[in-house]
Design an enzyme around this catalytic site. Structure first.
Site, PDB file in Angstrom:
ATOM      1  N   GLY A 137     -64.014  34.442 -68.887  1.00 52.41           N
ATOM      2  CA  GLY A 137     -64.517  35.658 -69.516  1.00 52.41           C
ATOM      3  C   GLY A 137     -65.896  36.054 -69.027  1.00 52.41           C
ATOM      4  N   LEU A 174     -65.796  30.364 -68.835  1.00 48.68           N
ATOM      5  CA  LEU A 174     -65.905  30.604 -67.396  1.00 48.68           C
ATOM      6  C   LEU A 174     -65.133  31.830 -66.953  1.00 48.68           C
ATOM      7  CD1 LEU A 174     -65.807  27.026 -65.839  1.00 48.68           C
ATOM      8  CD2 LEU A 174     -67.763  28.556 -66.101  1.00 48.68           C
ATOM      9  N   ARG A 185     -52.326  13.094 -64.866  1.00 49.57           N
ATOM     10  CA  ARG A 185     -52.607  12.814 -66.265  1.00 49.57           C
ATOM     11  C   ARG A 185     -51.353  12.529 -67.086  1.00 49.57           C
ATOM     12  NH1 ARG A 185     -57.266  17.497 -67.202  1.00 49.57           N
ATOM     13  NH2 ARG A 185     -58.879  16.401 -66.024  1.00 49.57           N
TER      14      ARG A 185
END
Length: 650
Positions: A60, A58, A345
């Site tokens: 690059g 995404l 997380r």
């Protein structure tokens, strides 16, 4: 021996550093003022300037497409056979944006605050606020590209929640958001390839960076089909090569994900920031055997409607359906009532570990907890659940042979994302002039823990909306002196790669590359995984050094360079993983606090939560390459708009 004496054996302390590109003034105006103050390049001059972009995910692909459309000549490199195979495709659950479509109290400031808090106050305020600002533009950009975001009955874009927040700001395309976003970026990239502004080089792996007079001017790559070593030069270089979670061998990353591009830059002088900040994702399919080479992520979006639980009684091996409701412990809902199953997380991962350590784990080896959709199916109906999560349920069924519609999924934490990366300033430029770093390859936005659905946001923000402004400010001083393959710096870089390749091929030892990688992964997981201790980290450093020495004397790399040779590819990557793993342990040893994904057992509250030490460690750890004794440069973190305080999700 005291801790300071131990550290002196591993670390050289250098001067503090500062982000000189960061603007001042009101935080909501900083990005606009930086854009206005940045130097521009007129359209005619852009055609005279060239940029190398390594990576086609995404960050690059969006950067290459945007810079190509602006008129620069772009060379894009990736090791996959197509940009569409970049690991961004694996991101499933969604992308954050502060559009407040649900009218539930969201705002740019709240996204900024949630991200800083979620990162445990170890990220930069200016960078995070900019990320929140441009997030609203990303969705419009992607909708215009045709990304099929989920929509409500009336046609408006739908949202769901992710961990660490109490609003619904995550836009999604069923359970394949990363794939759809990457296709959008890929379309934009292919358009520029067709127009001739972008030159795409697939199946090429970057193995060295070319520095000329203190500036990044090119890369050395290996054609992975023919083995040819090639040199390419440009006016600036962008690394958008993703994270380094595969240092653990088992992770949710694609098998090819590696650290080589950024590590080669690090060895040339680029600072590596916060390498010990590794994200352990709580929602992965548990390990099922020694034969596995990777792990599978079940999207965090499942925690919107799925409920996580374990049996209340340790050692209870009854089938889930045989355990009555009053004998189940919905431990996240019990411990963190405000956020429940949508805690960040790092907290959810450690909580699962604690339950399994207490003997309440489920499944083979007791390394699992239940993620149960029975209540959601009863409340919404199976058809609705299938519409929201169907492909994720199908994937789970195919891998495990179990039907998640009729029995709970089993999940366990696994290595997923790395918050550390090359140090960059506000302009995304590393300390090496002309070397820019985008997406997961840099460290800039997530602090010690990334909130879910923010990786896609950062990758596209960097590529579409940040880098095109900031790299123009640098390129405005060009064109720079033209260099060719005969330049001494280019010749030196090429020779270094050729010698490294030949060294690997000539060792002719007895152990496979994968056996070394797997052993390194065990060391990293055991001593630098979900929980770290001083004693364990010191042990790990020595184990890694011993294993690295054996690798360079006993690895067996079959074949030759002049052909497709995947063993050679893996050998080069694992060699870099050894050095990275050692630095990760040294960084974790130095950071004698717990924050986000970095949990030092010696630094925790009475109820087992992370205990920061802001008076000592409120800084970015930027490491300069120094062999066995890397040099630590500290970038102090200062907060004007968010109060640094202990995180609480209760």
């Amino acid at each position: 021996m005291t801790t300071d004496q131990i550290l002196s054996d591993y670390i050289t302390f250098g001067d503090d550093i500062h982000d000189d590109a960061a603007p001042s003034g009101p935080i909501e105006k900083r990005w606009d003022e930086r854009k206005f103050s940045a130097k521009l390049v007129n359209p005619a001059n852009r055609r005279k300037l060239s940029v190398i972009i390594v990576g086609s995910g995404l960050a690059g692909a969006s950067a290459a497409a945007t810079l190509g459309e602006a008129g620069y000549h772009v060379k894009n490199f990736c090791y996959q056979d197509s940009p569409r195979r970049a690991h961004s495709i694996a991101a499933q659950g969604g992308i954050n944006a502060a559009k407040n479509y649900r009218n539930d109290g969201d705002s740019i400031y709240r996204l900024f605050y949630d991200t800083v808090k979620g990162g445990d106050f170890r990220s930069r305020e200016s960078n995070v606020y900019r990320l929140a600002q441009v997030s609203v533009n990303i969705i419009d950009q992607c909708v215009a590209q045709g990304v099929p975001f989920a929509r409500e009955y009336g046609g408006l874009l739908d949202n769901r929640s992710f961990g660490g927040v109490q609003v619904s700001r995550t836009f999604y395309a069923r359970g394949q958001t990363g794939q759809q976003l990457l296709i959008g970026a890929y379309q934009a990239l292919e358009r520029q390839i067709g127009l001739g502004t972008v030159e795409m080089n697939t199946r090429h792996e970057m193995l060295e960076i070319i520095m000329v007079d203190g500036r990044a001017r090119g890369v050395v790559v290996r054609d992975m089909i023919t083995g040819e070593i090639e040199t390419h030069t440009a006016d600036a270089v962008v690394l958008a090569t993703g994270g380094y979670g595969n240092v653990f061998f088992l992770s949710t990353n694609a098998m090819g994900c590696n650290v080589t591009a950024t590590w080669r830059a690090h060895r040339k002088g680029a600072y590596f920031a916060n390498p010990c900040y590794t994200q352990i994702h709580p929602t992965c399919i548990p390990v099922s055997g020694d034969y596995q080479s990777k792990l599978t992520l079940m999207s965090e979006s499942l925690r919107n409607d799925g409920r996580i639980w374990v049996p209340k009684k340790a050692g209870d091996d009854r089938h889930a359906s045989d355990i009555p409701e009053d004998e189940r412990d919905y431990y996240l809902e019990r411990i963190y009532p405000s956020f429940g199953n949508l805690v960040p997380r790092d907290i959810a991962s450690r909580a699962a570990k604690y339950q399994c350590d207490a003997g309440k784990g489920v499944g083979p080896g007791g390394l699992g907890v239940y993620l149960d959709f029975a209540d959601a199916i009863e409340r919404m109906g199976r058809d609705t659940v299938e519409a929201k999560y169907g492909n994720l349920f199908d994937m789970y069924a195919q891998i495990t042979g179990e039907d998640p519609y009729t029995e709970p999924m089993r999940i366990y934490p696994a290595v997923h994302y790395t918050m550390g990366g090359l140090w960059v300033d506000y302009d995304l430029q590393s300390n090496l002039t002309g070397l820019f770093v985008a997406g997961e390859a840099n460290f800039s936005d997530h602090g010690a823990n990334r909130l879910g659905a923010s990786a896609l946001m950062q990758g596209l923000a960097d590529g579409y909306f940040v880098l095109p402004y900031t790299i123009a400010n640098y390129l405005a001083d060009g064109p720079f002196e033209k260099i060719d393959d005969s330049h001494p710096a280019v010749v030196e870089a090429r020779q270094a790669v050729e010698e490294r390749v030949q060294t690997l091929l000539s060792i002719d030892g007895k152990r496979t590359v994968d056996s070394f990688h797997k052993e390194l992964g065990h060391i990293m997981w055991d001593y630098c995984g979900m929980e770290r201790t001083e004693e364990g980290l010191v042990k790990a450093i020595q184990l890694i050094r011993d294993l690295k020495a054996e690798f360079w004397s006993n690895v067996k790399v079959t074949g030759v360079n002049e052909e497709l040779n995947q063993t050679l590819e893996r050998a080069g990557r694992v060699a870099d993983f050894f050095e990275l793993g050692e630095l990760m342990c040294i960084d974790a040893l130095n950071r004698r606090e717990s924050c986000g994904g970095h949990f030092r057992a010696e630094s925790q509250t009475e109820d087992g939560e992370a205990l920061r030490h802001d008076d000592e460690f409120a800084y970015v750890a930027a490491w300069e390459f120094g062999g066995d004794k890397p040099v630590l440069h500290k970038e102090p973190l200062e907060y004007e708009y968010v109060e640094m305080k202990a995180r609480s999700y209760k």
